[in-house]
Write a protein that holds these residues in place. Structure first.
Motif, PDB file in Angstrom:
ATOM      1  N   ARG A 220       0.661  -1.147   0.164  1.00  0.00           N
ATOM      2  CA  ARG A 220      -0.025  -0.142  -0.120  1.00  0.00           C
ATOM      3  C   ARG A 220       0.914   1.359  -0.068  1.00  0.00           C
ATOM      4  N   GLY A 221       2.091   1.105  -0.081  1.00  0.00           N
ATOM      5  CA  GLY A 221       3.122   2.091   0.118  1.00  0.00           C
ATOM      6  C   GLY A 221       3.045   2.913  -1.336  1.00  0.00           C
ATOM      7  N   GLY A 222       2.749   2.509  -2.442  1.00  0.00           N
ATOM      8  CA  GLY A 222       2.951   3.127  -3.552  1.00  0.00           C
ATOM      9  C   GLY A 222       3.030   2.160  -4.901  1.00  0.00           C
TER      10      GLY A 222
ATOM     11  N   ALA B  24       2.526  -1.285  -5.253  1.00  0.00           N
ATOM     12  CA  ALA B  24       1.647  -2.201  -5.147  1.00  0.00           C
ATOM     13  C   ALA B  24       2.294  -3.516  -5.500  1.00  0.00           C
ATOM     14  N   PHE B  25       3.253  -3.734  -4.984  1.00  0.00           N
ATOM     15  CA  PHE B  25       4.159  -5.081  -5.205  1.00  0.00           C
ATOM     16  C   PHE B  25       3.565  -6.219  -4.336  1.00  0.00           C
ATOM     17  N   PRO B  26       3.379  -7.387  -4.781  1.00  0.00           N
ATOM     18  CA  PRO B  26       2.887  -8.411  -4.012  1.00  0.00           C
ATOM     19  C   PRO B  26       3.411  -8.891  -2.845  1.00  0.00           C
TER      20      PRO B  26
ATOM     21  N   CYS C  50       9.388  -1.180   8.920  1.00  0.00           N
ATOM     22  CA  CYS C  50       8.018  -0.540   8.302  1.00  0.00           C
ATOM     23  C   CYS C  50       8.332   0.810   7.620  1.00  0.00           C
ATOM     24  N   ASN C  51       7.956   0.936   6.506  1.00  0.00           N
ATOM     25  CA  ASN C  51       7.868   2.403   6.074  1.00  0.00           C
ATOM     26  C   ASN C  51       6.933   3.487   6.483  1.00  0.00           C
ATOM     27  N   ALA C  52       7.120   4.421   7.311  1.00  0.00           N
ATOM     28  CA  ALA C  52       6.216   5.109   7.910  1.00  0.00           C
ATOM     29  C   ALA C  52       6.519   6.424   7.667  1.00  0.00           C
ATOM     30  N   ASP C  53       6.967   6.716   6.587  1.00  0.00           N
ATOM     31  CA  ASP C  53       7.549   8.013   6.216  1.00  0.00           C
ATOM     32  C   ASP C  53       6.356   8.822   5.596  1.00  0.00           C
ATOM     33  N   GLU C  54       5.555   8.392   5.118  1.00  0.00           N
ATOM     34  CA  GLU C  54       4.180   9.023   4.518  1.00  0.00           C
ATOM     35  C   GLU C  54       4.410  10.496   4.062  1.00  0.00           C
TER      36      GLU C  54
ATOM     37  N   ALA D 136      12.670  14.438   4.650  1.00  0.00           N
ATOM     38  CA  ALA D 136      13.104  14.284   3.381  1.00  0.00           C
ATOM     39  C   ALA D 136      12.091  13.360   2.422  1.00  0.00           C
ATOM     40  N   TYR D 137      11.566  13.833   1.322  1.00  0.00           N
ATOM     41  CA  TYR D 137      10.457  12.898   0.779  1.00  0.00           C
ATOM     42  C   TYR D 137      11.289  11.779   0.263  1.00  0.00           C
ATOM     43  N   ILE D 138      12.557  11.971  -0.063  1.00  0.00           N
ATOM     44  CA  ILE D 138      13.236  10.792  -0.605  1.00  0.00           C
ATOM     45  C   ILE D 138      13.528   9.629   0.396  1.00  0.00           C
TER      46      ILE D 138
ATOM     47  N   GLU E  65      11.399   6.530  -0.069  1.00  0.00           N
ATOM     48  CA  GLU E  65      11.906   5.580  -1.182  1.00  0.00           C
ATOM     49  C   GLU E  65      12.802   4.389  -0.201  1.00  0.00           C
ATOM     50  N   GLU E  66      12.404   3.165  -0.539  1.00  0.00           N
ATOM     51  CA  GLU E  66      12.914   2.242   0.345  1.00  0.00           C
ATOM     52  C   GLU E  66      14.432   2.045   0.550  1.00  0.00           C
ATOM     53  N   THR E  67      15.239   2.419  -0.524  1.00  0.00           N
ATOM     54  CA  THR E  67      16.550   2.033  -0.291  1.00  0.00           C
ATOM     55  C   THR E  67      17.201   3.253   0.251  1.00  0.00           C
TER      56      THR E  67
ATOM     57  N   ILE F   5      10.482  -4.892   3.810  1.00  0.00           N
ATOM     58  CA  ILE F   5      10.120  -3.509   4.065  1.00  0.00           C
ATOM     59  C   ILE F   5       8.801  -3.280   3.456  1.00  0.00           C
ATOM     60  N   ASN F   6       7.847  -2.636   4.211  1.00  0.00           N
ATOM     61  CA  ASN F   6       6.283  -2.659   3.860  1.00  0.00           C
ATOM     62  C   ASN F   6       5.994  -1.533   4.427  1.00  0.00           C
ATOM     63  N   ASN F   7       5.016  -0.890   3.835  1.00  0.00           N
ATOM     64  CA  ASN F   7       4.181   0.305   4.308  1.00  0.00           C
ATOM     65  C   ASN F   7       3.459  -0.133   5.451  1.00  0.00           C
ATOM     66  N   VAL F   8       3.146   0.849   6.390  1.00  0.00           N
ATOM     67  CA  VAL F   8       2.150   0.916   7.479  1.00  0.00           C
ATOM     68  C   VAL F   8       0.950   0.009   7.149  1.00  0.00           C
TER      69      VAL F   8
ATOM     70  N   LEU G 252      16.964   6.910 -11.913  1.00  0.00           N
ATOM     71  CA  LEU G 252      17.391   5.853 -11.143  1.00  0.00           C
ATOM     72  C   LEU G 252      16.029   5.212 -10.466  1.00  0.00           C
ATOM     73  N   CYS G 253      15.266   5.999  -9.882  1.00  0.00           N
ATOM     74  CA  CYS G 253      14.104   5.669  -9.057  1.00  0.00           C
ATOM     75  C   CYS G 253      12.791   6.621  -9.449  1.00  0.00           C
ATOM     76  N   ALA G 254      11.920   6.329  -8.711  1.00  0.00           N
ATOM     77  CA  ALA G 254      10.511   6.794  -9.203  1.00  0.00           C
ATOM     78  C   ALA G 254      10.256   8.430  -9.015  1.00  0.00           C
ATOM     79  N   LEU G 255      11.138   8.937  -8.243  1.00  0.00           N
ATOM     80  CA  LEU G 255      11.126  10.516  -8.029  1.00  0.00           C
ATOM     81  C   LEU G 255      11.253  10.985  -9.251  1.00  0.00           C
ATOM     82  N   GLY G 256      12.567  10.724  -9.797  1.00  0.00           N
ATOM     83  CA  GLY G 256      12.570  11.178 -11.286  1.00  0.00           C
ATOM     84  C   GLY G 256      11.852  10.590 -12.257  1.00  0.00           C
TER      85      GLY G 256
HETATM   86  C1  LIG Z   1      10.148   9.112  -3.979  1.00  0.00           C
HETATM   87  C2  LIG Z   1       9.431   7.873  -3.290  1.00  0.00           C
HETATM   88  C3  LIG Z   1       8.994   8.209  -2.108  1.00  0.00           C
HETATM   89  C4  LIG Z   1       8.187   7.050  -1.251  1.00  0.00           C
HETATM   90  N1  LIG Z   1       7.756   7.343  -0.137  1.00  0.00           N
HETATM   91  C5  LIG Z   1       7.247   6.342   0.288  1.00  0.00           C
HETATM   92  C6  LIG Z   1       6.513   6.646   1.546  1.00  0.00           C
HETATM   93  O1  LIG Z   1       6.384   7.550   2.161  1.00  0.00           O
HETATM   94  N2  LIG Z   1       5.719   5.548   2.234  1.00  0.00           N
HETATM   95  C7  LIG Z   1       5.940   4.142   1.927  1.00  0.00           C
HETATM   96  O2  LIG Z   1       5.350   3.164   2.393  1.00  0.00           O
HETATM   97  N3  LIG Z   1       6.431   4.051   0.523  1.00  0.00           N
HETATM   98  C8  LIG Z   1       6.967   5.040  -0.131  1.00  0.00           C
HETATM   99  N4  LIG Z   1       7.708   4.755  -1.320  1.00  0.00           N
HETATM  100  C9  LIG Z   1       7.610   3.356  -1.840  1.00  0.00           C
HETATM  101  C10 LIG Z   1       8.879   2.442  -1.361  1.00  0.00           C
HETATM  102  O3  LIG Z   1       9.901   2.742  -2.003  1.00  0.00           O
HETATM  103  C11 LIG Z   1       8.471   0.955  -1.229  1.00  0.00           C
HETATM  104  O4  LIG Z   1       7.890   0.704  -2.496  1.00  0.00           O
HETATM  105  C12 LIG Z   1       7.425   0.883  -0.109  1.00  0.00           C
HETATM  106  O5  LIG Z   1       7.821   0.938   1.156  1.00  0.00           O
HETATM  107  C13 LIG Z   1       7.151  -0.938  -0.097  1.00  0.00           C
HETATM  108  O6  LIG Z   1       6.167  -1.255   0.817  1.00  0.00           O
HETATM  109  P1  LIG Z   1       4.831  -1.949   0.339  1.00  0.00           P
HETATM  110  O7  LIG Z   1       5.126  -2.954  -0.712  1.00  0.00           O
HETATM  111  O8  LIG Z   1       4.097  -2.117   1.474  1.00  0.00           O
HETATM  112  O9  LIG Z   1       4.083  -0.926  -0.351  1.00  0.00           O
HETATM  113  C14 LIG Z   1       8.302   5.871  -2.144  1.00  0.00           C
HETATM  114  C15 LIG Z   1       8.745   5.382  -3.268  1.00  0.00           C
HETATM  115  C16 LIG Z   1       9.591   6.654  -3.864  1.00  0.00           C
HETATM  116  C17 LIG Z   1      10.172   6.338  -5.253  1.00  0.00           C
END
Ligand SMILES: Cc1cc2nc3c(=O)[nH]c(=O)nc-3n(C[C@H](O)[C@H](O)[C@H](O)COP(=O)(O)O)c2cc1C
Ligand code: SF4
Length: 516
Positions: A154-156, A158-160, A180-184, A268-270, A273-275, A307-310, A485-489
C-alpha cells in the motif's frame, strides 16, 4: 453509578481543531458537577470535517456529538449528553452516518473505537488473534496466507507482499529485519498517521507476524519526524505490548522472539523510497541505492529485509485472524482487499474512507466528499501523491483498481486524493511537480537532478516562447521517465504530462506566438 466513558479523539487532526481543550473541558465540567467521567483519547473515526467528534458511551450505545468546541461542553452536560440527550450537535450512532455505514473497515476496524494504547481493549476488539494464529503456523504457511490474500503493498508500488516475504523467507541469513515505512511523504495522505495514532497495536501485531513469517527477530518503524503524536502513540503502544508479553523474547509464551523500535526520519521525501530509507536508518544521508541487490536479499545492514508500508502491515492481522479468503473476497481483479482512501484538498467532507477496490472516484468525490469545499465544479484530482497523474472529470468513473488506473495513465499509490476546483491553473501544477522533484531529488542521477530544474525553466518559458516548449518538455519528460534511477525522477513526468494532455487549454492560455 460507574464512570461514563467519553471518547475525545487524540488524533492529530482532531487536536489541531481543539480536541485537547474539549477533553480538558469535559473533565473540568464533570468534576464541577460531581459526575464520574472517564475520558478516552481514541483515534479519529475519519470524518475529519466533523472533528472534534466526541462519543459518549451511553447504556444504549455510543452517541456522537460533533463538531464539539470547548465552549459547547457545559451545554452538552446540561442537555444530558451522558445519557445521549438531545442537542444540536447530536449525530447519534456514528456508524450509521451516511459517510460511514457503507465503508468496509478491515485495517481501520478498531480506529476510533478503542483506547489505542490499551492491550486489553485491543484484545477485546479482535486484536492479537492473527498473531496467535501465526504462532501456531509454520513460517511458510504464514507467507502462503499473505500470498493467497492477494495483498499488495500500500506504499505506492503495489508489489505483491507475499512474494516479497517469500524472498526473505527463502534466504538463509542468520539475521533478518522487518522495516516499516512510516515516512508517509505523499501529498494528501494521512492513513498511516491515523492508523499509528488510532490503532498502533495493529501495526505492532502485523510486524510481529512478518517477523515470524520470515525468521526476523528485530523490527524498526521508520517514522517521519513531523508526526509527534504518532511517535508518542507508537512508543507507548510498544511499551505496553512488551509489558503484555506480545513483544520480546517469549511472545505470548511461545518461546519466539520479536523486538521492535521506532526511529525518526528528518523530513526528506526521498527517505520514503525504500533504499534511501535504509540508508537513513543506518545513519547515513538518504541517498537511493542501486537495485539489485533487492532489500529482500541485502537490505538493512546488508541483511535480508522485509520493508512494507504501515497499511500493508496493518492488513496482515486480519488476514491471519479471519483467513486469506475473507480478505481476498473484497476487491476486484488483481486488486484484492480494502484500501483506506484519503480525501483532501478542495473537498467539502475530507476524511478517510476504507472501501474495497473497485469503487469509483466519482463515488468518493461526490457521495462521500460532497463535492468541492468551494462549491465550484471539480476540475481535476491528483491521486497517488505528488508523482500521480492529474485526472480530469471524464476519468472520474475509472474504478479504483491498480490496473484500471494504470490503463488511464494514473496510479492509486497510497490512496491520497487531492481535489481541485475549476480555479486551478494546471500549468502551475505541472510546474510545481518539476519544482517538487528539484527540491526533493537526492541528486544521484542526472535526469532527475538536472532535468527537474530544466523542467521548471521550460515550463516558465511557455509564457514567452510559446508552442516550441511543448516538444522540449515532452522530450525532457521522456528522458526523466526512462533515465532516472528511482521513481522520483521517473514518475515526475506523470503529473506534468497529464496536465499537458488533459488540460492543454491552460498551456494554450499562456502560449504566445513564438518569440524566436
Ligand atoms: C520518492 C519515493 C517516495 C516514497 N515514499 C514512500 C512513503 O512515504 N511511504 C511508503 O510506504 N512508501 C513510499 N515509497 C515506496 C517505497 O519505496 C516502497 O515501495 C514501499 O515502502 C514498499 O512497501 P509496500 O510494498 O508495503 O508498499 C516511496 C517511493 C519513492 C520512489
Ligand atoms: S531519480 Fe532523483 S531521487 Fe531518484 S536516485 Fe535519481 S536523483 Fe535520486
Amino acid at each position: 453509578m460507574s464512570a461514563v466513558t467519553v471518547y475525545v479523539p487524540g488524533d492529530a487532526a482532531a487536536v489541531s481543531v481543539g480536541a485537547d481543550a474539549v477533553a480538558a473541558a469535559v473533565v473540568r465540567e464533570a468534576d464541577a458537577r460531581g459526575v464520574e467521567v472517564r475520558v478516552v483519547r481514541n483515534g479519529s473515526r475519519g470524518l475529519l470535517w466533523l472533528e472534534p467528534l466526541v462519543e459518549v458511551a451511553t447504556p444504549s450505545g455510543r452517541i456522537a456529538y460533533a463538531p464539539v468546541a470547548a465552549e459547547d461542553v457545559v451545554a452538552l452536560f446540561d442537555a444530558g449528553w451522558l445519557e445521549g440527550g438531545e442537542h444540536a450537535l447530536r449525530l447519534g450512532d456514528i456508524t450509521q452516518h451516511a459517510y460511514f455505514k457503507d465503508q468496509q473497515r478491515v485495517s481501520f476496524a478498531r480506529v476510533g473505537v478503542i483506547d489505542p494504547l490499551d492491550v486489553e481493549d485491543y484484545a477485546a476488539h479482535g486484536g492479537w488473534r492473527g498473531l496467535q494464529q501465526a504462532l501456531a503456523m509454520a513460517p511458510h504457511q504464514i507467507v502462503q496466507a499473505v500470498t493467497d490474500a492477494g495483498l499488495r503493498g500500500r506504499g505506492g508500488a503495489a508489489f505483491p507482499t507475499g512474494i516479497k516475504w517469500k524472498t526473505v523467507h527463502d534466504t538463509t541469513a542468520p539475521q533478518k529485519y522487518i522495516v516499516c515505512n512510516a515516512d508517509e511523504g505523499d501529498s494528501g495522505t494521512f492513513s498511516d498517521r491515523m492508523l499509528m495514532e488510532g490503532d498502533p497495536l495493529c501495526l505492532v501485531e502485523g510486524m510481529a507476524i512478518a517477523g515470524l513469517a520470515v525468521g526476523a527477530t528485530q523490527g524498526y518503524i521508520y517514522l517521519r519526524s513531523e508526526y509527534p503524536h504518532a511517535w508518542r502513540a507508537l512508543n507507548a503502544a510498544i511499551a505496553n505490548a512488551y509489558a503484555g508479553g506480545w513483544l520480546g523474547a517469549d511472545i505470548a509464551g511461545s518461546g519466539k522472539r520479536f523486538d521492535l523500535e521506532v526511529r525518526l526520519g528528518a523530513g526528506a521525501y526521498i527517505c520514503g523510497e525504500e533504499t534511501a530509507l535504509l540508508e537513513s536508518l543506518e545513519g547515513r544521508r538518504g541517498m537511493v541505492r542501486f537495485k539489485p541487490p533487492l532489500p529482500a536479499i541485502q537490505g538493512l545492514f546488508g541483511k535480508p529485509t522485509v520493508i512494507n508500508n504501515v497499511i500493508t502491515f496493518s492488513a496482515v492481522p486480519a488476514i491471519l485472524a479471519d483467513g486469506a479468503q475473507a480478505y481476498q473476497a473484497h476487491g476486484t481483479g488483481r486488486s484484492r482487499g480494502t484500501l483506506p482512501l484519503q480525501l483532501t484538498g478542495n473537498i467539502a467532507r475530507g476524511g478517510l474512507v476504507e472501501l474495497p477496490f473497485g469503487s469509483t472516484l466519482r463515488t468518493l468525490l461526490y457521495d462521500y466528499g460532497g463535492g468541492s469545499a468551494s462549491g465550484r465544479p471539480i476540475r481535476a484530482v491528483q491521486v497517488g501523491g505528488p508523482l500521480g497523474a492529474y485526472l480530469p472529470e471524464s476519468l472520474f468513473d475509472t474504478p479504483l483498481d491498480y490496473e484500471a488506473f494504470a490503463r488511464v495513465g494514473g496510479m492509486i499509490g497510497h490512496g491520497g486524493i487531492v481535489v481541485f476546483d475549476d480555479s486551478v491553473d494546471m500549468l502551475q501544477q505541472a510546474r510545481y511537480a518539476m519544482e517538487f522533484c528539484a527540491v526533493e531529488s537526492c541528486g544521484k542521477c542526472t535526469p532527475c537532478r538536472i532535468g527537474s530544474t530544466r523542467g521548471v525553466e521550460v515550463i516558465d518559458r511557455f509564457a514567452t516562447h510559446g508552442a516550441v516548449q511543448e516538444a522540449l518538455l515532452r522530450d525532457l519528460c521522456d528522458t526523466m521517465l526512462h533515465g532516472s534511477l528511482c521513481a522520483l525522477g521517473g514518475m515526475t513526468p506523470f503529473p506534468v504530462l497529464s496536465a499537458l494532455d488533459h488540460f492543454p487549454e491552460d498551456f494554450d492560455r499562456v502560449r504566445q506566438p513564438s518569440a524566436a
